[in-house]
Motif scaffolding. Sequence first.
Motif, PDB file in Angstrom:
ATOM      1  N   LYS A 261       4.259   0.942   9.572  1.00  0.00           N
ATOM      2  CA  LYS A 261       5.457   1.636   9.106  1.00  0.00           C
ATOM      3  C   LYS A 261       5.501   1.665   7.586  1.00  0.00           C
ATOM      4  CE  LYS A 261      10.477   1.344   9.523  1.00  0.00           C
ATOM      5  NZ  LYS A 261      11.540   0.441  10.007  1.00  0.00           N
ATOM      6  N   VAL A 262       5.518   2.872   7.049  1.00  0.00           N
ATOM      7  CA  VAL A 262       5.587   3.023   5.593  1.00  0.00           C
ATOM      8  C   VAL A 262       7.034   2.814   5.140  1.00  0.00           C
ATOM      9  CG1 VAL A 262       5.431   4.718   3.721  1.00  0.00           C
ATOM     10  CG2 VAL A 262       3.554   4.486   5.368  1.00  0.00           C
ATOM     11  N   THR A 263       7.224   1.880   4.218  1.00  0.00           N
ATOM     12  CA  THR A 263       8.575   1.537   3.765  1.00  0.00           C
ATOM     13  C   THR A 263       8.795   1.870   2.295  1.00  0.00           C
ATOM     14  OG1 THR A 263       7.721  -0.682   3.362  1.00  0.00           O
ATOM     15  CG2 THR A 263       8.918  -0.333   5.426  1.00  0.00           C
ATOM     16  N   GLU A 264       7.725   2.219   1.603  1.00  0.00           N
ATOM     17  CA  GLU A 264       7.856   2.471   0.174  1.00  0.00           C
ATOM     18  C   GLU A 264       6.796   3.487  -0.256  1.00  0.00           C
ATOM     19  OE1 GLU A 264       8.136  -1.244  -1.947  1.00  0.00           O
ATOM     20  OE2 GLU A 264       8.051  -0.249  -3.900  1.00  0.00           O
ATOM     21  N   VAL A 265       7.138   4.254  -1.280  1.00  0.00           N
ATOM     22  CA  VAL A 265       6.175   5.235  -1.769  1.00  0.00           C
ATOM     23  C   VAL A 265       6.189   5.248  -3.299  1.00  0.00           C
ATOM     24  CG1 VAL A 265       7.869   7.121  -1.650  1.00  0.00           C
ATOM     25  CG2 VAL A 265       5.425   7.652  -1.594  1.00  0.00           C
ATOM     26  N   ASP A 266       5.013   5.439  -3.869  1.00  0.00           N
ATOM     27  CA  ASP A 266       4.927   5.669  -5.305  1.00  0.00           C
ATOM     28  C   ASP A 266       4.222   7.004  -5.510  1.00  0.00           C
ATOM     29  OD1 ASP A 266       5.046   5.291  -8.078  1.00  0.00           O
ATOM     30  OD2 ASP A 266       3.014   4.480  -8.094  1.00  0.00           O
ATOM     31  N   THR A 271       0.553   6.497  -3.620  1.00  0.00           N
ATOM     32  CA  THR A 271       0.350   5.279  -2.832  1.00  0.00           C
ATOM     33  C   THR A 271       1.550   5.076  -1.913  1.00  0.00           C
ATOM     34  OG1 THR A 271      -0.816   4.315  -4.701  1.00  0.00           O
ATOM     35  CG2 THR A 271      -0.118   2.787  -2.987  1.00  0.00           C
ATOM     36  N   VAL A 272       1.258   4.657  -0.691  1.00  0.00           N
ATOM     37  CA  VAL A 272       2.339   4.244   0.201  1.00  0.00           C
ATOM     38  C   VAL A 272       2.168   2.763   0.506  1.00  0.00           C
ATOM     39  CG1 VAL A 272       2.762   6.494   1.244  1.00  0.00           C
ATOM     40  CG2 VAL A 272       1.047   4.981   2.261  1.00  0.00           C
ATOM     41  N   LEU A 273       3.301   2.114   0.783  1.00  0.00           N
ATOM     42  CA  LEU A 273       3.257   0.699   1.132  1.00  0.00           C
ATOM     43  C   LEU A 273       3.682   0.518   2.579  1.00  0.00           C
ATOM     44  CD1 LEU A 273       3.704   0.388  -2.141  1.00  0.00           C
ATOM     45  CD2 LEU A 273       4.242  -1.945  -1.449  1.00  0.00           C
ATOM     46  N   VAL A 274       2.871  -0.213   3.328  1.00  0.00           N
ATOM     47  CA  VAL A 274       3.194  -0.499   4.724  1.00  0.00           C
ATOM     48  C   VAL A 274       3.957  -1.810   4.774  1.00  0.00           C
ATOM     49  CG1 VAL A 274       2.253  -0.938   7.015  1.00  0.00           C
ATOM     50  CG2 VAL A 274       1.166   0.754   5.522  1.00  0.00           C
ATOM     51  N   GLU A 275       5.196  -1.748   5.304  1.00  0.00           N
ATOM     52  CA  GLU A 275       6.077  -2.926   5.391  1.00  0.00           C
ATOM     53  C   GLU A 275       6.156  -3.649   4.038  1.00  0.00           C
ATOM     54  OE1 GLU A 275       7.806  -3.283   8.031  1.00  0.00           O
ATOM     55  OE2 GLU A 275       6.652  -2.548   9.737  1.00  0.00           O
ATOM     56  N   GLY A 276       6.044  -2.918   2.952  1.00  0.00           N
ATOM     57  CA  GLY A 276       6.129  -3.505   1.620  1.00  0.00           C
ATOM     58  C   GLY A 276       4.959  -4.400   1.253  1.00  0.00           C
ATOM     59  N   LEU A 277       3.940  -4.433   2.071  1.00  0.00           N
ATOM     60  CA  LEU A 277       2.838  -5.369   1.851  1.00  0.00           C
ATOM     61  C   LEU A 277       1.516  -4.689   1.499  1.00  0.00           C
ATOM     62  CD1 LEU A 277       3.507  -7.756   4.891  1.00  0.00           C
ATOM     63  CD2 LEU A 277       3.904  -8.288   2.472  1.00  0.00           C
ATOM     64  N   GLU A 278       1.117  -3.775   2.401  1.00  0.00           N
ATOM     65  CA  GLU A 278      -0.241  -3.249   2.306  1.00  0.00           C
ATOM     66  C   GLU A 278      -0.223  -1.896   1.573  1.00  0.00           C
ATOM     67  OE1 GLU A 278      -1.656  -2.634   6.274  1.00  0.00           O
ATOM     68  OE2 GLU A 278      -3.511  -1.675   5.622  1.00  0.00           O
ATOM     69  N   ASP A 279      -0.961  -1.785   0.498  1.00  0.00           N
ATOM     70  CA  ASP A 279      -1.065  -0.540  -0.257  1.00  0.00           C
ATOM     71  C   ASP A 279      -2.077   0.394   0.379  1.00  0.00           C
ATOM     72  OD1 ASP A 279       0.527  -1.663  -2.129  1.00  0.00           O
ATOM     73  OD2 ASP A 279      -0.776  -1.152  -3.831  1.00  0.00           O
ATOM     74  N   VAL A 280      -1.703   1.642   0.579  1.00  0.00           N
ATOM     75  CA  VAL A 280      -2.704   2.624   0.989  1.00  0.00           C
ATOM     76  C   VAL A 280      -2.578   3.828   0.052  1.00  0.00           C
ATOM     77  CG1 VAL A 280      -3.678   3.981   2.881  1.00  0.00           C
ATOM     78  CG2 VAL A 280      -2.451   1.878   3.400  1.00  0.00           C
TER      79      VAL A 280
END
Lengths: 432, 192
Positions: A261-266, A271-280
């Motif tokens: 689940k993507v919870t953050e985006v830059d 870049t998207v962050l999965v659960e605020g942890l994993e950068d993709v």
Amino acid sequence: MTIDRRSFLKMTAGAGAAGVLYGCASTGPSGSTADVMPKTGRRVVVVGGGYGGTIAAKYIRMMDKNIEVVLVERNDHFVSCPFSNLYIGGLMKDLSPLTIRYDKLAANHGIKLLQAEVTGVDAASRTVVTSKGTLKYDHLVLSPGIDFRTEEVKGYDIATTPEVIPHAWKAGPQTVLLRKQLEAMPDGGNVVLSIPLAPFRCPPGPYERTSMIAMFLKQHKPKSKIIVLDANPDIVSKKGLFLKGWKKHYEGIVDYRPAKKVTEVDARSKTVLVEGLEDVRGAVVNLIPPQRAGQIAVAAGLVGADKNWCPVNPTTFESTIHKGIHVIGDACVAGAMPKSGYSANSEAKACATNIVNMMNGREIVDFSGINTCYSFLSAKEAVEVTGVYKVDKEKNTIIAVPGTVGVSPDLSELEAIYAESWLKNILIEMST
Amino acid sequence: MRIKAIQWALSAAVLAMSASAFSAPPTPAMLSNACAGCHGTHGESAGPSMPALAGQSKISIVESMKGFKSGERPSTVMGRLSKGYSDAEFEAMGEFFSRQKPFTTSQTLDRAKVAKGAELHEKNCARCHVENGKEIKDNSPVMAGQWVKYLEIQMADYHSGKRKMFDRKAERMKPLSQSDLDAIAHFYASVK
């Protein structure tokens, strides 16, 4: 009789205790609270010129020529989401096969068009507020589609983020932008596709998009791949068929990751962050945000306890919150029916039938509807899912008739031929 | 004005009783309108692989739906969709579409194929598909003005053995070549 600004405000103030006038402040300064089309007889106002609204307007007029129908839509055209993934994959030169206009529909059926933005609804005085003025109605049909719960994705700005990271989940300029980004991407770059938790518009849509982007990459960017971050624990629709298609055509191109689940985006660094942890990070990022009913349905206070979707009577599609307002299509809770274009088409017809019955003092007729939804896996192969839907009177909800819900046995060229005809028929039904 | 007020009172009363608890079973139009997403408004199909149903004979629609439901007639979506309805509902839908104004498709046809198809029709098909496919005999469908693509898919199903046919039809159809079948499709599509 024309209602001037002062008497309108007086009237709505009087109604204030029972119903609230929403969005009054956003009406323009140029006398836009004046009645734009004074009501003389029986009238239905339909808001939204997509899969649901066009059909509701048309069928009401087909069934009762003595009811005036006003279709309010902010654009002068509509671009179909179904098949827009084929454009993204490069199978269509432009969006013209997916674009309809309203002139023939209006002329053929005597529907009055109002190109305006709806900013508010007053359920108590049965008044719609638009950017061009107010409209009185006896029944209101809202077919507003979806909007995004962008507040659930940190860093997402609805005005600027989609310009860099398209959602392409409302067809049109966003669809074009995503394809342009794919074309401009360096070979070897990755595409990141983020899928929100269900329910969302078009359950198989993200997986068809995965297939179409993979097809594009295979042909034009052979060193690239697509990383699919799915917030859901598994593929939501047509799972076996999508997996089969990806294995057959896109082995090593599709990197599907469930429960991400993507919870953050830059947007700046894509870049998207999965659960605020994993950068993709991606060369192209297609973030489909979580969804709710279109803004006007939310503003009109029609969403239920979940704050996202509109509960309705399963036979008339009348809101269970405000009388006289019917909600159809993606925005409503239609029991077992998926949020698809075909569902909206079926819901619109049942809603139209029963609005005409109600306005003529006739008995309400039970809902009977269909869904048929095609997805393309490659340039020539498609699959589908079907269902026939009826009302379970005891549970007071729409259920699927047993034995009618199922998917294609395999990827099929014949299904692709039928899919093309489906598109022609449904768009012509909406526009003529 | 008074009548209108009464109508309003009535409709409000119906609503107050909870619409779905006191509602009538689906009408023929309610059942059939749902088909129009694929088959066109009133069955006037705009998609070449989907048959026009407007003006089709009732018995042919009922028999087709029964065939889809039993699996005897091959299909993609229709096998599943037909399971959503009773025989009485098939009759209602058949009645609905048979009463619509016959719809003639607009498509580009090959003149040479139409001429060849006319001869083949006369020799092989005319005994059952009477009046150039415009009229029905027993439960044969109206084929005049139908989409070529749809007719081709049907004939391919017969020819390949995927769809069963009775002996007299098989005797006539089996010896025909692919280009013969193509010509016959063009011929029926051309009949106005």
